[in-house]
Scaffold this motif. Structure first.
Motif, PDB file in Angstrom:
ATOM      1  N   THR A 154       0.750  -0.986  -0.136  1.00 41.48           N
ATOM      2  CA  THR A 154      -0.053  -0.015   0.008  1.00 41.48           C
ATOM      3  C   THR A 154       0.915   1.024  -0.081  1.00 41.48           C
ATOM      4  O   THR A 154       0.582   2.159  -0.885  1.00 41.48           O
ATOM      5  CB  THR A 154      -1.159   0.093   1.266  1.00 41.48           C
ATOM      6  OG1 THR A 154      -1.623  -1.039   1.194  1.00 41.48           O
ATOM      7  CG2 THR A 154      -1.943   1.246   1.280  1.00 41.48           C
ATOM      8  N   MET A 155       1.897   1.266   0.700  1.00 42.25           N
ATOM      9  CA  MET A 155       2.746   2.489   0.888  1.00 42.25           C
ATOM     10  C   MET A 155       3.718   2.480  -0.397  1.00 42.25           C
ATOM     11  O   MET A 155       3.851   3.452  -0.749  1.00 42.25           O
ATOM     12  CB  MET A 155       3.808   2.309   1.990  1.00 42.25           C
ATOM     13  CG  MET A 155       2.935   2.389   3.361  1.00 42.25           C
ATOM     14  SD  MET A 155       2.175   3.942   3.959  1.00 42.25           S
ATOM     15  CE  MET A 155       3.466   5.131   4.095  1.00 42.25           C
ATOM     16  N   GLY A 156       3.857   1.564  -1.017  1.00 44.54           N
ATOM     17  CA  GLY A 156       4.784   1.446  -2.199  1.00 44.54           C
ATOM     18  C   GLY A 156       3.826   2.258  -3.296  1.00 44.54           C
ATOM     19  O   GLY A 156       4.195   2.725  -4.048  1.00 44.54           O
ATOM     20  N   LYS A 157       2.618   1.617  -3.509  1.00 44.89           N
ATOM     21  CA  LYS A 157       1.744   2.378  -4.260  1.00 44.89           C
ATOM     22  C   LYS A 157       1.556   4.062  -4.274  1.00 44.89           C
ATOM     23  O   LYS A 157       1.567   4.627  -4.989  1.00 44.89           O
ATOM     24  CB  LYS A 157       0.388   1.502  -4.275  1.00 44.89           C
ATOM     25  CG  LYS A 157       0.320   0.257  -5.063  1.00 44.89           C
ATOM     26  CD  LYS A 157      -0.867  -0.444  -4.909  1.00 44.89           C
ATOM     27  CE  LYS A 157      -0.905  -1.954  -5.648  1.00 44.89           C
ATOM     28  NZ  LYS A 157      -2.410  -2.556  -5.505  1.00 44.89           N
ATOM     29  N   ARG A 158       1.325   4.246  -2.801  1.00 39.67           N
ATOM     30  CA  ARG A 158       1.179   5.742  -2.462  1.00 39.67           C
ATOM     31  C   ARG A 158       2.495   6.498  -2.842  1.00 39.67           C
ATOM     32  O   ARG A 158       2.290   7.746  -3.260  1.00 39.67           O
ATOM     33  CB  ARG A 158       0.952   5.645  -1.002  1.00 39.67           C
ATOM     34  CG  ARG A 158       0.487   7.218  -0.402  1.00 39.67           C
ATOM     35  CD  ARG A 158       0.260   6.974   1.040  1.00 39.67           C
ATOM     36  NE  ARG A 158      -1.058   6.340   1.284  1.00 39.67           N
ATOM     37  CZ  ARG A 158      -2.130   6.986   1.374  1.00 39.67           C
ATOM     38  NH1 ARG A 158      -2.119   8.153   1.300  1.00 39.67           N
ATOM     39  NH2 ARG A 158      -3.056   6.368   1.766  1.00 39.67           N
ATOM     40  N   THR A 159       3.408   5.854  -2.798  1.00 43.06           N
ATOM     41  CA  THR A 159       4.852   6.557  -3.038  1.00 43.06           C
ATOM     42  C   THR A 159       5.532   6.111  -4.253  1.00 43.06           C
ATOM     43  O   THR A 159       6.216   7.073  -4.623  1.00 43.06           O
ATOM     44  CB  THR A 159       5.662   6.683  -1.858  1.00 43.06           C
ATOM     45  OG1 THR A 159       6.353   5.084  -1.648  1.00 43.06           O
ATOM     46  CG2 THR A 159       4.982   6.940  -0.353  1.00 43.06           C
ATOM     47  N   ASN A 160       4.933   5.286  -4.924  1.00 44.02           N
ATOM     48  CA  ASN A 160       5.549   4.985  -6.219  1.00 44.02           C
ATOM     49  C   ASN A 160       7.079   4.552  -5.923  1.00 44.02           C
ATOM     50  O   ASN A 160       8.022   4.943  -6.599  1.00 44.02           O
ATOM     51  CB  ASN A 160       5.380   5.790  -7.144  1.00 44.02           C
ATOM     52  CG  ASN A 160       6.088   5.283  -8.821  1.00 44.02           C
ATOM     53  OD1 ASN A 160       5.889   4.208  -8.961  1.00 44.02           O
ATOM     54  ND2 ASN A 160       6.555   6.179  -9.413  1.00 44.02           N
ATOM     55  N   SER A 161       7.324   3.681  -4.824  1.00 48.24           N
ATOM     56  CA  SER A 161       8.652   3.403  -4.490  1.00 48.24           C
ATOM     57  C   SER A 161       8.814   1.957  -4.764  1.00 48.24           C
ATOM     58  O   SER A 161       8.284   0.756  -4.264  1.00 48.24           O
ATOM     59  CB  SER A 161       8.795   3.242  -3.128  1.00 48.24           C
ATOM     60  OG  SER A 161      10.020   2.822  -2.363  1.00 48.24           O
ATOM     61  N   ALA A 162      10.055   1.758  -5.791  1.00 52.47           N
ATOM     62  CA  ALA A 162      10.423   0.513  -5.747  1.00 52.47           C
ATOM     63  C   ALA A 162      10.976  -0.280  -4.628  1.00 52.47           C
ATOM     64  O   ALA A 162      10.863  -1.549  -4.647  1.00 52.47           O
ATOM     65  CB  ALA A 162      11.483   0.555  -6.843  1.00 52.47           C
ATOM     66  N   ALA A 163      11.654   0.220  -3.761  1.00 51.33           N
ATOM     67  CA  ALA A 163      12.194  -0.181  -2.663  1.00 51.33           C
ATOM     68  C   ALA A 163      11.003  -0.824  -1.968  1.00 51.33           C
ATOM     69  O   ALA A 163      11.181  -1.816  -1.310  1.00 51.33           O
ATOM     70  CB  ALA A 163      12.976   0.852  -1.740  1.00 51.33           C
ATOM     71  N   LEU A 164       9.788  -0.025  -1.700  1.00 53.25           N
ATOM     72  CA  LEU A 164       8.816  -0.612  -0.771  1.00 53.25           C
ATOM     73  C   LEU A 164       8.110  -1.837  -1.440  1.00 53.25           C
ATOM     74  O   LEU A 164       7.641  -2.792  -0.732  1.00 53.25           O
ATOM     75  CB  LEU A 164       7.907   0.528  -0.432  1.00 53.25           C
ATOM     76  CG  LEU A 164       8.283   1.673   0.573  1.00 53.25           C
ATOM     77  CD1 LEU A 164       7.496   2.559   0.830  1.00 53.25           C
ATOM     78  CD2 LEU A 164       8.688   0.778   2.001  1.00 53.25           C
TER      79      LEU A 164
END
Length: 388
Positions: A154-164
């Motif tokens: 969810t946080m990865g989608k929210r921040t567009n983060s490959a690491a998350l």
């Protein structure tokens, strides 16, 4: 529920395009990962030492590596938000991709080490002890890891983060692996089988698979990947909404990290227009693209002849020849010069999956055109489409 937590802890949590809010969301996810993985490590280590099960102990050290990966993610978010400087004029956003890649390498390292330990256990088997504590620890770990997978995704989608996103993949694989260890421990107790080494090997395989998947997710933006088709269509629609624009091509989006993108595109404009007026329109399009998509836009103007019957007829003919190579092939930058020996200048765009080399594409196009008129002089450039 998550929004309520973020509202309390992160200022501007509902503005993912805000670099400061995005960094705070990433830091929160990183600290959550560090804390929970350390708790799981301690619990599984105690259970592994009590039962003598290599699979549980190995799973514990897998959680320790996950905690280290969360620290790497934290560092990645911190350094990625640093402003551009003389040595890095496009910012430091790609550090976040490198952080995700390092997390993936840690996952792969744990998988290799676990595989080695499991093979030794297969060659020299020992019956693991069964305790209620180990069952409780493993069952709790599965629930925690499933929650972490949801949280990181969810946080990865929210921040567009490959690491998350890499952390989410790892957490999901951990939950599956721990489930296998738990089932194996129970089966071993019921049927008096020595499955510990084999289960450890299964866990190692799952970890290696998740590590490779996470590595690919971070390598793609580092190496360069095609832009999102939906974004491309939106960009095309915006540019073509200007009546002075006849067409666009060679759209490329350069990714320097989340929130740090640039685009370049060629825009076809009627050659008969005023140069000053055309420049004013191009400037307006660039500003609107930058405002709408939060990325700097650079537009190259291509003047084309409009309303010339001979040019329109030849353009249609050449487009048909290009489609004989592939139905998705297109042409652009079409110009013609001369009279007796007409020079036809254009670029042909073919998809990457066309098996011919650029040289072969050019040769085929020349052959097909000269078969229609041997007096033509084709001058052809070949591009590969950047959009899937």
């Amino acid at each position: 529920m998550l929004d309520r937590i973020l509202q309390r802890l992160v200022s501007g949590y509902d503005r993912p395009d805000d670099p400061n809010a995005r960094s705070l969301c990433g830091a929160l996810a990183g600290w959550v990962g560090v804390g929970l993985n350390l708790l799981l490590f301690l619990g599984k280590l105690a259970a592994g030492l009590l039962t003598g099960a290599i699979s549980i102990t190995a799973d514990a050290f897998n959680n320790l590596s996950d905690a280290a990966g969360s620290l790497v993610t934290l560092a990645g978010f911190y350094w990625a938000r640093q402003e551009a400087d003389a040595q890095h004029p496009f910012g430091h956003g790609r550090i976040e991709y490198l952080a995700g890649l390092l997390v993936s390498l840690l996952i792969l390292l744990v998988g290799v080490e676990l595989g080695r330990s499991s093979i030794e256990k297969i060659l020299h088997p020992q019956q693991a002890s069964f305790t209620v504590l180990s069952v409780i620890v493993l069952a709790s770990s599965i629930l925690v890891k499933l929650w972490m997978a949801w949280f990181d995704r969810t946080m990865g989608k929210r921040t567009n983060s490959a690491a998350l996103r890499a952390a989410a993949i790892d957490a999901q694989a951990d939950a599956m692996a721990t489930g296998g260890v738990l089932v194996g421990l129970i089966v071993s107790q019921i049927f008096a089988l020595t499955l510990d080494g084999w289960l450890g090997l299964l866990v190692a395989g799952l970890i290696l698979r998740s590590g490779w998947s996470a590595a690919k997710d971070t390598l793609d933006p580092l190496l360069g990947q095609p832009p999102d088709p939906k974004t491309v269509k939106e960009i095309e629609a915006l540019i073509l909404s200007y009546p002075q624009v006849c067409g666009i091509h060679d759209l490329i989006i350069h990714d320097y990290g989340p929130g740090r993108r640039m685009m370049s595109v060629h825009v076809e404009i009627p050659a008969q227009g005023s140069l000053v007026e055309v420049h004013r329109i191009i400037d307006r399009i660039e500003r609107e693209l930058a405002s709408h998509f939060q990325m700097e836009a650079v537009i190259h103007m291509d003047p084309i002849q409009i309303g010339d019957p001979q040019m329109d007829q030849l353009r249609l003919l050449i487009e048909g020849v290009a489609r004989e190579l592939d139905c998705a092939a297109t042409i652009h930058d079409f110009h013609m010069e001369g009279s007796d020996h007409l020079e036809l200048r254009f670029d042909v765009v073919v998809p990457y999956d066309v098996p011919l080399t650029n040289k072969e594409v050019r040769a085929v196009m020349v052959e097909k055109l000269l078969s229609r008129n041997p007096d033509w002089r084709p001058v052809i450039g070949v591009d590969r489409s950047h959009v899937l």
